[in-house]
Design a protein around this motif. Structure first.
Motif, short mmCIF file in Angstrom:
data_model
loop_
_atom_site.label_atom_id
_atom_site.label_comp_id
_atom_site.label_asym_id
_atom_site.label_seq_id
_atom_site.Cartn_x
_atom_site.Cartn_y
_atom_site.Cartn_z
N ALA A 157 -61.26 21.57 40.13
CA ALA A 157 -60.81 20.56 41.09
C ALA A 157 -59.75 19.69 40.42
CB ALA A 157 -61.98 19.71 41.55
N VAL A 158 -58.65 19.46 41.12
CA VAL A 158 -57.58 18.60 40.60
C VAL A 158 -57.32 17.48 41.60
CG1 VAL A 158 -56.51 20.49 39.32
CG2 VAL A 158 -55.75 20.01 41.65
N ASN A 159 -56.70 16.46 41.13
CA ASN A 159 -56.36 15.32 41.99
C ASN A 159 -55.51 15.80 43.16
OD1 ASN A 159 -55.09 12.95 43.10
ND2 ASN A 159 -55.71 11.86 41.23
N GLY A 160 -55.92 15.42 44.37
CA GLY A 160 -55.20 15.85 45.56
C GLY A 160 -53.77 15.38 45.59
N GLY A 161 -53.45 14.34 44.84
CA GLY A 161 -52.08 13.84 44.82
C GLY A 161 -51.19 14.52 43.81
N ALA A 162 -51.75 15.43 43.02
CA ALA A 162 -50.96 16.12 41.99
C ALA A 162 -50.01 17.11 42.63
CB ALA A 162 -51.89 16.83 41.02
N THR A 163 -48.85 17.28 42.01
CA THR A 163 -47.90 18.25 42.51
C THR A 163 -48.39 19.68 42.22
OG1 THR A 163 -46.65 18.34 40.44
CG2 THR A 163 -46.02 16.64 42.06
N VAL A 164 -47.80 20.67 42.91
CA VAL A 164 -48.18 22.06 42.68
C VAL A 164 -47.90 22.45 41.23
CG1 VAL A 164 -47.65 24.44 43.29
CG2 VAL A 164 -47.79 22.70 45.08
N GLU A 165 -46.76 21.98 40.71
CA GLU A 165 -46.40 22.31 39.33
C GLU A 165 -47.42 21.74 38.34
OE1 GLU A 165 -42.62 21.83 36.22
OE2 GLU A 165 -42.60 20.84 38.19
N ALA A 166 -47.84 20.50 38.58
CA ALA A 166 -48.83 19.87 37.69
C ALA A 166 -50.16 20.60 37.76
CB ALA A 166 -49.00 18.40 38.07
N ALA A 167 -50.57 21.01 38.96
CA ALA A 167 -51.83 21.74 39.12
C ALA A 167 -51.79 23.07 38.36
CB ALA A 167 -52.11 21.98 40.60
N HIS A 168 -50.64 23.75 38.42
CA HIS A 168 -50.50 25.02 37.71
C HIS A 168 -50.54 24.82 36.20
CE1 HIS A 168 -50.09 28.03 40.79
NE2 HIS A 168 -49.21 27.29 41.45
N HIS A 169 -49.94 23.73 35.73
CA HIS A 169 -49.99 23.44 34.30
C HIS A 169 -51.44 23.22 33.84
CE1 HIS A 169 -45.84 23.52 33.30
NE2 HIS A 169 -45.49 22.50 34.08
N ILE A 170 -52.22 22.52 34.67
CA ILE A 170 -53.62 22.29 34.33
C ILE A 170 -54.38 23.61 34.29
CG2 ILE A 170 -55.77 21.24 35.12
CD1 ILE A 170 -54.04 18.98 36.34
N ALA A 171 -54.14 24.45 35.30
CA ALA A 171 -54.81 25.76 35.35
C ALA A 171 -54.45 26.61 34.14
CB ALA A 171 -54.45 26.49 36.64
N ASP A 172 -53.17 26.59 33.76
CA ASP A 172 -52.73 27.37 32.59
C ASP A 172 -53.41 26.87 31.32
OD1 ASP A 172 -51.12 28.92 34.17
OD2 ASP A 172 -49.28 27.79 33.74
N ALA A 173 -53.55 25.56 31.20
CA ALA A 173 -54.18 24.98 30.00
C ALA A 173 -55.66 25.37 29.94
CB ALA A 173 -54.02 23.46 30.02
N VAL A 174 -56.33 25.36 31.10
CA VAL A 174 -57.74 25.76 31.14
C VAL A 174 -57.88 27.23 30.75
CG1 VAL A 174 -59.74 26.10 32.64
CG2 VAL A 174 -58.38 24.00 32.83
N GLU A 175 -57.01 28.07 31.30
CA GLU A 175 -57.04 29.51 30.98
C GLU A 175 -56.87 29.74 29.49
OE1 GLU A 175 -54.24 31.74 33.20
OE2 GLU A 175 -55.10 31.25 35.16
N ALA A 176 -55.86 29.09 28.90
CA ALA A 176 -55.58 29.29 27.48
C ALA A 176 -56.75 28.82 26.61
CB ALA A 176 -54.30 28.53 27.10
N ARG A 177 -57.35 27.69 26.97
CA ARG A 177 -58.44 27.15 26.15
C ARG A 177 -59.68 28.06 26.23
NH1 ARG A 177 -60.46 20.84 26.07
NH2 ARG A 177 -61.98 21.07 24.38
N LEU A 178 -60.00 28.53 27.44
CA LEU A 178 -61.16 29.41 27.59
C LEU A 178 -60.93 30.74 26.89
CD1 LEU A 178 -62.15 28.79 31.33
CD2 LEU A 178 -63.36 28.03 29.28
N ARG A 179 -59.72 31.27 27.01
CA ARG A 179 -59.41 32.56 26.38
C ARG A 179 -59.52 32.47 24.86
NH1 ARG A 179 -54.84 33.14 28.43
NH2 ARG A 179 -55.43 34.37 30.25
N ASP A 180 -59.02 31.38 24.30
CA ASP A 180 -59.03 31.23 22.84
C ASP A 180 -60.43 30.91 22.29
OD1 ASP A 180 -56.33 31.71 22.87
OD2 ASP A 180 -55.76 29.59 22.77
#
Length: 257
Positions: free
Chosen positions: A220-243
């Motif tokens: 879940a991300v802040n509803g006011g976040a931009t699409v780009e910001a949401a994708h950055h958060i998703a990418d960071a979560v993916e990288a952290r879980l993968r590593d």
């Protein structure tokens, strides 16, 4: 994610090249054993040729399995088709089990009915030794490449070829002792070889399925976040879980809240 898929495609291409080379070698071995078996009438050599033909069939099966496993993820297989490689390894275990059963059955039958002496020329014996050398090289090479590429199918197939090495050794010993009048040695060796095959099959089974792990989750991300910001958060979560969890692939869905 795209980098991981490119790596997987490159790995599968390398596995396919190894299998194609092994198929050529196995076909040469089958041809040599078949010619000698038909000429001498030796059931042992013909049986060895039949087992070697299973090696060639396994190579063809493995090529088909790798081709399927290399396909991109789709709606029915969102995490790809890599598990088909495990199914291919299971099929090789079945081939090994059938080979072991046939060896035991043939050995027991021969012990009960006796055996007809066979005659083999020095050249034919040398050719059989040559097939043993080829199979030994194939086993060592395929095992090394299987470990380098972390390929279940190559490791399973190398185990099957290793069984072929044992069988050929048994056939050579059986031929030597049969010509000396000790026909029963061939059956005893066959039983020992069958035991080796069962051990190899067990080794493939306990190795188990691939250690490739996947995860899919929703954040879940802040509803006011931009699409780009949401994708950055998703990418960071993916990288952290993968590593941190050593995952092969992570899929993160984003839900605004």
């Amino acid at each position: 994610m795209q980098l991981a898929r490119r790596d997987a495609r490159d790995r599968n291409a390398q596995v396919q090249r190894v299998l194609l080379g092994l198929l050529v070698a196995n076909l040469a071995v089958v041809g040599a054993k078949l010619v000698i078996g038909l000429r001498t009438g030796s059931l042992g050599v013909l049986g060895d040729a039949a087992h070697s033909s299973a090696d060639a069939m396994n190579n063809v099966l493995a090529l088909a399995v790798i081709w399927v496993a290399a396909r991109e993820p789709d709606e029915d297989h969102p995490y790809g088709h890599e598990k088909f490689e495990s199914l291919g390894a299971l099929a090789i275990v079945i081939f090994l089990s059938i080979t072991g059963f046939e060896l035991v059955k043939g050995a027991i039958t021969r012990l009960g009915t006796g055996s007809t002496p066979i005659t083999i020329t020095p050249i034919e014996f040398a050719v059989l030794v040559g097939t043993l050398v080829i199979n030994t090289f194939v086993t060592v090479y395929e095992t090394r490449r299987g470990r380098e590429l972390n390929s279940e199918i190559l490791l399973a197939d190398s185990a099957h070829t290793r069984a072929d090495v044992f069988i050929t050794v048994g056939v050579l010993l059986g031929v030597i002792f049969a010509q000396a009048g000790l026909w029963w040695v061939d059956s005893i060796v066959a039983l020992l070889v069958a035991g080796m095959i069962l051990v190899l099959a067990y080794g493939i089974v306990v190795r188990g399925a691939s250690d490739r792990r996947f995860a899919e989750l929703t954040i879940a991300v802040n509803g006011g976040a931009t699409v780009e910001a949401a994708h950055h958060i998703a990418d960071a979560v993916e990288a952290r879980l993968r590593d941190q969890l050593m995952l092969h692939e992570v899929v993160v869905h984003v839900e605004p809240c």
